[in-house]
Scaffold this active site. Structure first.
Site, PDB file in Angstrom:
ATOM      1  N   TYR A  50      77.781  32.392  47.159  1.00 24.33           N
ATOM      2  CA  TYR A  50      79.101  32.631  46.588  1.00 24.33           C
ATOM      3  C   TYR A  50      79.394  34.120  46.438  1.00 24.33           C
ATOM      4  CZ  TYR A  50      79.703  27.696  45.353  1.00 24.33           C
ATOM      5  OH  TYR A  50      79.863  26.331  45.395  1.00 24.33           O
ATOM      6  N   LYS A  87      60.151  19.230  18.326  1.00 29.79           N
ATOM      7  CA  LYS A  87      61.610  19.093  18.377  1.00 29.79           C
ATOM      8  C   LYS A  87      62.120  19.275  19.806  1.00 29.79           C
ATOM      9  CE  LYS A  87      62.273  23.947  17.141  1.00 29.79           C
ATOM     10  NZ  LYS A  87      62.889  24.915  16.204  1.00 29.79           N
TER      11      LYS A  87
END
Length: 344
Positions: free
Chosen positions: A242, A33
């Protein structure tokens, strides 16, 4: 190249399937999957089929259709989500086997595709998918009369061998299927490792095929090598990235590498994570950005062109630990920008 290289070792995947097959006392399927846990069904599917897998499990009918196109006729493809409204054409044309999860799904299936193969999923305590004991008791005889090809359930705590839930679910599954002469399946990778009494007729390894825990003896499958875009020297007191998340306490050599959370290297990884260069760990500093990560390479004698995040020195589960998550999430998040190289 400015994109990272994701190397996927197909012989390692098939070796892991073969190893788990030897541990199983029954037929061994393969869970493929989420595009083979992010590694690509177009390559992984045929490799597993060639290795001997004849039954595959996917999450949804759409995934089953895509896998059928890859594998062609022959292998059985089972769908965990069962028969959802609108799935009938896909189930019929791709010859899929839905794992029916409720009375409503059973009615949809037998009315829209009479005689088409299906399986049944039972809820033995996970409270996720499947018929609960009371629901199953009410519909059992009717369901069995429709000749399901498989009855399955799923273990919630197989990664923790001593957890009491494992025995509770095993007892519940045995009770709910007592006297039924239909193939049964309970175990994924963790259940295989719990031992023979959990194996029944079919096992369904998933993450262990791709090198993930709890299969500690798995052959490593993926490596991720990330190019260095730029190197700079940062003086004491200067910040990196940041929000000034990292402030240098002394002169620091910083490498900016070309991958970030847009590539599945989730932002929570951040400080505390490491990459490696020739096996030597180098720490991530500052925040993970969308396309870039900054790394302290001050201790390296050489100037690296690439740094490795996943490979022989750091498994996918090690990297998951940096972010407080599991290897499944890292594998299935690996992005589309990587240059994917398949070893055959």
């Amino acid at each position: 190249m400015t994109t990272a290289t994701l190397t996927i070792d197909l012989p390692a995947i098939t070796a892991n399937w073969q190893a788990l097959d030897k541990l199983s006392t029954s037929e061994t399927a393969a869970v493929i999957k989420a595009d083979a846990y992010g590694l690509g069904i177009t390559k992984v599917g045929p490799a597993l089929a060639k290795a001997g897998a004849r039954r595959f499990f996917v999450a949804a009918a759409e995934e089953g259709v895509a896998l059928r196109r890859v594998l062609g006729s022959g292998p059985e493809i089972c769908v965990f989500s069962g028969h959802m409204a609108g799935d009938a054409d896909m189930i019929r044309t791709a010859t899929l086997t839905p794992m029916i999860n409720s009375v409503d799904q059973l009615l949809i299936h037998v009315e829209s595709l009479p005689g088409h193969p299906f399986g049944i999923q039972l809820d033995t305590g996970m409270n996720r998918l499947g018929m609960e004991p009371a629901e199953w008791s009410a519909v059992r005889d009717i369901a069995i009369a429709q000749k399901p090809v498989l009855i399955m359930s799923h273990l919630a705590c197989a990664d923790t061998p001593d957890h009491v839930m494992n025995q509770m679910q095993l007892d519940c599954f045995n009770e709910m299927t007592q006297g039924i002469d239909i193939p049964r399946s309970l175990s994924a990778t963790g259940g295989i490792l719990l031992g023979e009494k959990y194996h029944f007729d079919i096992t369904r390894p998933g993450v262990g095929l791709y090198g993930g825990l709890p299969f500690v003896d798995a052959t490593p499958v993926v490596s991720l090598d990330i190019p260095v875009i730029q190197i700079r020297d940062v003086t004491a007191g200067e910040s990196v990235g940041y929000a000034n998340a990292f402030v240098a306490k002394s002169e620091t050599r910083v490498a900016t590498i070309a991958a970030g959370y847009a590539d599945g290297l989730i932002r929570a990884m951040g400080d505390g994570a490491t990459l490696t260069y020739d096996g030597q760990p180098v720490p991530v500093i500052g925040r993970v950005s969308m396309d870039m990560i900054t790394v302290d390479i001050s201790r390296l004698a050489d100037v690296p062109e690439h740094l490795q995040l996943i490979g022989l020195h750091q498994s996918v589960d090690t990297v998951a630990g940096f972010a407080g998550t599991i290897g499944y999430e890292i594998l299935t998040s690996l992005g589309e920008r990587y240059d994917r190289v398949y070893l055959t």
